[in-house]
Design an enzyme around this catalytic site. Structure first.
Site, PDB file in Angstrom:
ATOM      1  N   SER A 281       0.812  -1.219   0.000  1.00 37.25           N
ATOM      2  CA  SER A 281       0.000   0.000   0.000  1.00 37.25           C
ATOM      3  C   SER A 281       0.846   1.269   0.000  1.00 37.25           C
ATOM      4  CB  SER A 281      -0.878  -0.020   1.253  1.00 37.25           C
ATOM      5  OG  SER A 281      -1.439   1.252   1.475  1.00 37.25           O
TER       6      SER A 281
ATOM      7  N   GLU B 285       0.154   3.647   1.681  1.00 41.50           N
ATOM      8  CA  GLU B 285       0.210   4.075   3.087  1.00 41.50           C
ATOM      9  C   GLU B 285       1.594   3.824   3.684  1.00 41.50           C
ATOM     10  OE1 GLU B 285      -2.167   5.434   5.530  1.00 41.50           O
ATOM     11  OE2 GLU B 285      -2.819   6.153   3.583  1.00 41.50           O
TER      12      GLU B 285
ATOM     13  N   TYR C 159      -1.799   0.141  10.649  1.00 45.61           N
ATOM     14  CA  TYR C 159      -2.030  -0.547   9.364  1.00 45.61           C
ATOM     15  C   TYR C 159      -0.789  -0.428   8.483  1.00 45.61           C
ATOM     16  CZ  TYR C 159      -3.660  -1.009   4.512  1.00 45.61           C
ATOM     17  OH  TYR C 159      -3.790  -1.366   3.183  1.00 45.61           O
TER      18      TYR C 159
HETATM   19  P1  NAP Z   1     -11.217  -4.750   1.521  1.00 42.27           P
HETATM   20  O1  NAP Z   1     -12.374  -4.422   0.635  1.00 42.27           O
HETATM   21  O2  NAP Z   1     -11.195  -4.261   2.913  1.00 42.27           O
HETATM   22  O3  NAP Z   1     -11.063  -6.351   1.513  1.00 42.27           O
HETATM   23  C1  NAP Z   1     -10.257  -7.010   2.451  1.00 42.27           C
HETATM   24  C2  NAP Z   1     -10.516  -8.494   2.332  1.00 42.27           C
HETATM   25  O4  NAP Z   1      -9.751  -9.175   3.339  1.00 42.27           O
HETATM   26  C3  NAP Z   1     -11.973  -8.913   2.575  1.00 42.27           C
HETATM   27  O5  NAP Z   1     -12.278  -9.985   1.729  1.00 42.27           O
HETATM   28  C4  NAP Z   1     -11.952  -9.374   4.015  1.00 42.27           C
HETATM   29  O6  NAP Z   1     -12.973 -10.288   4.361  1.00 42.27           O
HETATM   30  C5  NAP Z   1     -10.608 -10.073   4.033  1.00 42.27           C
HETATM   31  N1  NAP Z   1     -10.103 -10.323   5.369  1.00 42.27           N
HETATM   32  C6  NAP Z   1     -10.035  -9.473   6.417  1.00 42.27           C
HETATM   33  N2  NAP Z   1      -9.501 -10.099   7.487  1.00 42.27           N
HETATM   34  C7  NAP Z   1      -9.232 -11.365   7.097  1.00 42.27           C
HETATM   35  C8  NAP Z   1      -8.703 -12.501   7.747  1.00 42.27           C
HETATM   36  N3  NAP Z   1      -8.354 -12.465   9.034  1.00 42.27           N
HETATM   37  N4  NAP Z   1      -8.564 -13.656   7.048  1.00 42.27           N
HETATM   38  C9  NAP Z   1      -8.949 -13.718   5.749  1.00 42.27           C
HETATM   39  N5  NAP Z   1      -9.477 -12.676   5.082  1.00 42.27           N
HETATM   40  C10 NAP Z   1      -9.613 -11.517   5.750  1.00 42.27           C
HETATM   41  O7  NAP Z   1      -9.863  -4.254   0.838  1.00 42.27           O
HETATM   42  P2  NAP Z   1      -9.537  -3.931  -0.692  1.00 42.27           P
HETATM   43  O8  NAP Z   1      -9.775  -2.484  -0.922  1.00 42.27           O
HETATM   44  O9  NAP Z   1     -10.176  -4.937  -1.559  1.00 42.27           O
HETATM   45  O10 NAP Z   1      -7.958  -4.118  -0.693  1.00 42.27           O
HETATM   46  C11 NAP Z   1      -7.386  -5.396  -0.960  1.00 42.27           C
HETATM   47  C12 NAP Z   1      -5.975  -5.442  -0.361  1.00 42.27           C
HETATM   48  O11 NAP Z   1      -5.189  -4.390  -0.923  1.00 42.27           O
HETATM   49  C13 NAP Z   1      -5.908  -5.234   1.145  1.00 42.27           C
HETATM   50  O12 NAP Z   1      -4.827  -6.001   1.627  1.00 42.27           O
HETATM   51  C14 NAP Z   1      -5.605  -3.758   1.306  1.00 42.27           C
HETATM   52  O13 NAP Z   1      -4.938  -3.537   2.538  1.00 42.27           O
HETATM   53  C15 NAP Z   1      -4.705  -3.537   0.116  1.00 42.27           C
HETATM   54  N6  NAP Z   1      -4.694  -2.197  -0.461  1.00 42.27           N
HETATM   55  C16 NAP Z   1      -5.873  -1.589  -0.785  1.00 42.27           C
HETATM   56  C17 NAP Z   1      -5.840  -0.349  -1.404  1.00 42.27           C
HETATM   57  C18 NAP Z   1      -7.107   0.362  -1.802  1.00 42.27           C
HETATM   58  O14 NAP Z   1      -7.045   1.573  -2.055  1.00 42.27           O
HETATM   59  N7  NAP Z   1      -8.223  -0.321  -1.942  1.00 42.27           N
HETATM   60  C19 NAP Z   1      -4.603   0.248  -1.695  1.00 42.27           C
HETATM   61  C20 NAP Z   1      -3.441  -0.425  -1.362  1.00 42.27           C
HETATM   62  C21 NAP Z   1      -3.496  -1.661  -0.760  1.00 42.27           C
HETATM   63  P3  NAP Z   1     -14.456  -9.785   4.833  1.00 42.27           P
HETATM   64  O15 NAP Z   1     -15.185  -9.462   3.548  1.00 42.27           O
HETATM   65  O16 NAP Z   1     -14.972 -10.949   5.553  1.00 42.27           O
HETATM   66  O17 NAP Z   1     -14.234  -8.569   5.680  1.00 42.27           O
HETATM   67  O1  F7E Z   2      -9.180   8.042   3.667  1.00 39.73           O
HETATM   68  C1  F7E Z   2      -9.680  11.473   4.881  1.00 39.73           C
HETATM   69  C2  F7E Z   2      -8.755  10.590   5.699  1.00 39.73           C
HETATM   70  O2  F7E Z   2     -10.180   5.944   4.548  1.00 39.73           O
HETATM   71  C3  F7E Z   2      -8.643   8.913   2.710  1.00 39.73           C
HETATM   72  C4  F7E Z   2      -7.282   2.070   2.274  1.00 39.73           C
HETATM   73  O3  F7E Z   2      -7.781   1.340   1.179  1.00 39.73           O
HETATM   74  O4  F7E Z   2      -6.043   3.531   0.825  1.00 39.73           O
HETATM   75  C5  F7E Z   2      -7.023   3.504   1.837  1.00 39.73           C
HETATM   76  O5  F7E Z   2      -6.575   4.241   2.977  1.00 39.73           O
HETATM   77  C6  F7E Z   2      -8.436  10.276   3.332  1.00 39.73           C
HETATM   78  C7  F7E Z   2      -7.683  10.280   4.659  1.00 39.73           C
HETATM   79  O6  F7E Z   2      -8.427   5.856   2.706  1.00 39.73           O
HETATM   80  C8  F7E Z   2     -13.025  11.059   6.217  1.00 39.73           C
HETATM   81  O7  F7E Z   2      -8.273  11.289   6.847  1.00 39.73           O
HETATM   82  C9  F7E Z   2     -11.706  12.699   5.716  1.00 39.73           C
HETATM   83  O8  F7E Z   2      -6.721  11.302   4.644  1.00 39.73           O
HETATM   84  O9  F7E Z   2     -10.681   6.640   2.168  1.00 39.73           O
HETATM   85  P1  F7E Z   2      -9.720   6.568   3.283  1.00 39.73           P
HETATM   86  P2  F7E Z   2      -6.911   5.779   3.212  1.00 39.73           P
HETATM   87  O10 F7E Z   2      -6.781   6.029   4.640  1.00 39.73           O
HETATM   88  O11 F7E Z   2      -6.104   6.627   2.277  1.00 39.73           O
HETATM   89  C10 F7E Z   2      -4.764   2.982   1.194  1.00 39.73           C
HETATM   90  C11 F7E Z   2      -3.858   3.067   0.000  1.00 39.73           C
HETATM   91  C12 F7E Z   2      -4.877   1.642   1.795  1.00 39.73           C
HETATM   92  O12 F7E Z   2      -3.985   0.813   1.662  1.00 39.73           O
HETATM   93  C13 F7E Z   2      -5.994   1.423   2.764  1.00 39.73           C
HETATM   94  O13 F7E Z   2      -6.233   0.033   2.943  1.00 39.73           O
HETATM   95  O14 F7E Z   2      -9.703  10.846   3.610  1.00 39.73           O
HETATM   96  N1  F7E Z   2     -11.043  11.557   5.420  1.00 39.73           N
HETATM   97  N2  F7E Z   2     -12.901  12.422   6.219  1.00 39.73           N
HETATM   98  C14 F7E Z   2     -11.839  10.522   5.717  1.00 39.73           C
HETATM   99  N3  F7E Z   2     -11.638   9.187   5.594  1.00 39.73           N
HETATM  100  C15 F7E Z   2     -12.654   8.367   5.958  1.00 39.73           C
HETATM  101  N4  F7E Z   2     -12.504   7.041   5.822  1.00 39.73           N
HETATM  102  N5  F7E Z   2     -13.823   8.852   6.471  1.00 39.73           N
HETATM  103  C16 F7E Z   2     -14.062  10.199   6.642  1.00 39.73           C
HETATM  104  O15 F7E Z   2     -15.126  10.608   7.097  1.00 39.73           O
END
Ligand code: NAP
Ligand code: F7E
Length: 342
Positions: free
Chosen positions: A133, A135, A156
């Site tokens: 990520s 992050e 995280y």
């Molecule tokens: P997501 O929608 O939160 O999906 C996470 C998945 O992991 C869900 O299927 C969840 O199951 C499963 N999970 C959680 N805890 C688990 C456990 N203990 N054992 C097995 N499965 C488990 O996330 P996403 O947006 O699809 O992202 C996919 C991956 O990419 C994650 O690792 C995330 O950290 C990473 N990532 C995401 C982003 C982004 O912007 N979306 C960016 C960079 C990296 P449930 O459905 O049961 O909760």
């Molecule tokens: O927040 C601001 C918050 O929760 C984005 C995950 O998929 O991407 C995701 O992480 C921004 C932050 O995503 C609210 O403070 C303001 O600056 O949508 P987010 P994230 O934290 O960037 C990375 C790449 C991952 O890997 C993660 O798994 O938005 N913000 N107000 C808010 N965020 C949330 N959630 N809710 C608010 O009300």
């Protein structure tokens, strides 16, 4: 030609659902690991999860990356060609509330999968993808690429840094094809409802239809590089088709503040937002009604202010190009939400 077999940890999440569809379209046999939950968690897979008795290419298994016995058992039974580890407690804000659990799933969960591959001596057969990520860059100065030092700013992100390095360590120590995708934020109609883009889109659509009065948000001024999940799962697969495992940044190269995302969504919905006030008193108005307010509970103890990816390496090596931009992403999210509201 023999079909390839894939195994997706985290198949029920946003990326898992798109990746499963993508791999099925490439003629893979797709296995996925789902957690036991008290209510159904396979909503995003409903249309591909047809009658289990007549299925030959899509299978779901109960398991949990916090439970090494289930991880080892599933991998030893399936012996897939490719493993995609997308499983995570992926909510950054929540990781401050449940740091130990987050580290167990995100950091040790990764180790459990890699160590199963090693223990089962499947390192020559299985290719492994790790969902890294942006992050992990956290406080590092943008633009960020593969050479940028990590500066994680949440439990995280710290856990993802462990996952990143343990993936490289198993690659070097045990000759496993193990690659890290360092993906910047990616969104879609399947995005979880607590992430900011989905929260904004859902609320704005409802407010326009008179089904919700107000949207409460935290920091409006952090900047993110938002892409579409569909484009990003294709990049995951591309990394896995290479001869050698490497680590790649995947991003669009454009960034917007949360406030800009709101204004773009409002524009698509033909709603003119007027902003007044500053800091915690800042408010958004539409038709003279206060529809957006700040709630300090949505702020994080440590914020990631500015993420902007430089994915030149992926573009050169993988020939990867995103098909969506911010406007097509927002319009798709809004159209899908409006369909649901009907
Ligand atoms: P997501 O929608 O939160 O999906 C996470 C998945 O992991 C869900 O299927 C969840 O199951 C499963 N999970 C959680 N805890 C688990 C456990 N203990 N054992 C097995 N499965 C488990 O996330 P996403 O947006 O699809 O992202 C996919 C991956 O990419 C994650 O690792 C995330 O950290 C990473 N990532 C995401 C982003 C982004 O912007 N979306 C960016 C960079 C990296 P449930 O459905 O049961 O909760
Ligand atoms: O927040 C601001 C918050 O929760 C984005 C995950 O998929 O991407 C995701 O992480 C921004 C932050 O995503 C609210 O403070 C303001 O600056 O949508 P987010 P994230 O934290 O960037 C990375 C790449 C991952 O890997 C993660 O798994 O938005 N913000 N107000 C808010 N965020 C949330 N959630 N809710 C608010 O009300």
């Amino acid at each position: 030609m023999k079909k390839k077999t894939s195994l997706i940890f985290g198949i029920t999440g946003q990326d898992g659902a798109y990746l499963a569809r993508f791999l099925l379209s490439k003629n893979y046999i797709v296995h996925g690991v789902k957690r036991r939950s008290s209510s159904l968690n396979t909503e995003r897979l409903d249309d591909i999860y047809i009658d289990p008795h007549n299925r030959t290419n899509f299978y779901l298994h109960y398991g949990d990356v916090a439970d090494s016995t289930s991880v080892l058992k599933i991998i030893s039974e399936i012996k897939p060609d490719e493993i995609y580890n997308l499983a995570a407690q992926s909510q950054v804000r929540v990781s401050f509330d449940i740091p130990e659990y987050t580290a167990d799933v995100v950091a040790l969960g990764t180790l459990r999968i890699l160590d199963s591959i090693k223990t089962l001596k499947l390192h020559k057969k299985i290719k492994y993808y790790q969902a890294g990520s942006s992050e992990m860059f956290g406080g590092a100065k943008p633009p960020q690429n593969e050479k940028t030092n990590f500066y994680p700013r949440s439990p995280y992100a710290v856990s993802k840094v462990f996952a990143h390095w343990i993936t490289i360590n198993y690659r070097e120590a045990y000759d496993i094809f193990a690659c890290n995708g360092i993906l910047f934020n990616h969104e879609s109609p399947f995005r979880g409802e607590t992430f900011v883009t989905k929260k904004i889109v859902n609320a704005m659509c409802k407010i326009k239809k008179g089904k919700q009065k107000k949207l409460y948000l935290g920091n409006l001024y952090s900047k993110r590089d938002w892409g579409h999940s569909k484009d990003y799962v294709e990049a995951m697969w591309m990394m896995m088709q290479k001869k050698y495992a490497k680590d790649y940044v995947i991003s669009t190269g454009n960034q917007y503040t949360i406030k800009e995302f709101i204004n773009l969504s409002a524009k698509y919905l033909r709603m003119k937002i007027t902003w007044k006030g500053k800091g915690l008193k800042e408010k958004g108005f539409w038709n003279n009604k206060e529809i957006i307010s700040i709630d300090k509970n949505y702020f994080r103890p440590t914020e990631v202010e500015s993420l902007l990816g430089d994915s030149k390496f992926a573009k050169k090596e993988l020939k990867w190009r995103p098909k969506y931009n911010i406007n097509s992403l927002i319009s798709e999210m809004i159209e899908e939400e409006n369909k649901k509201l009907k």
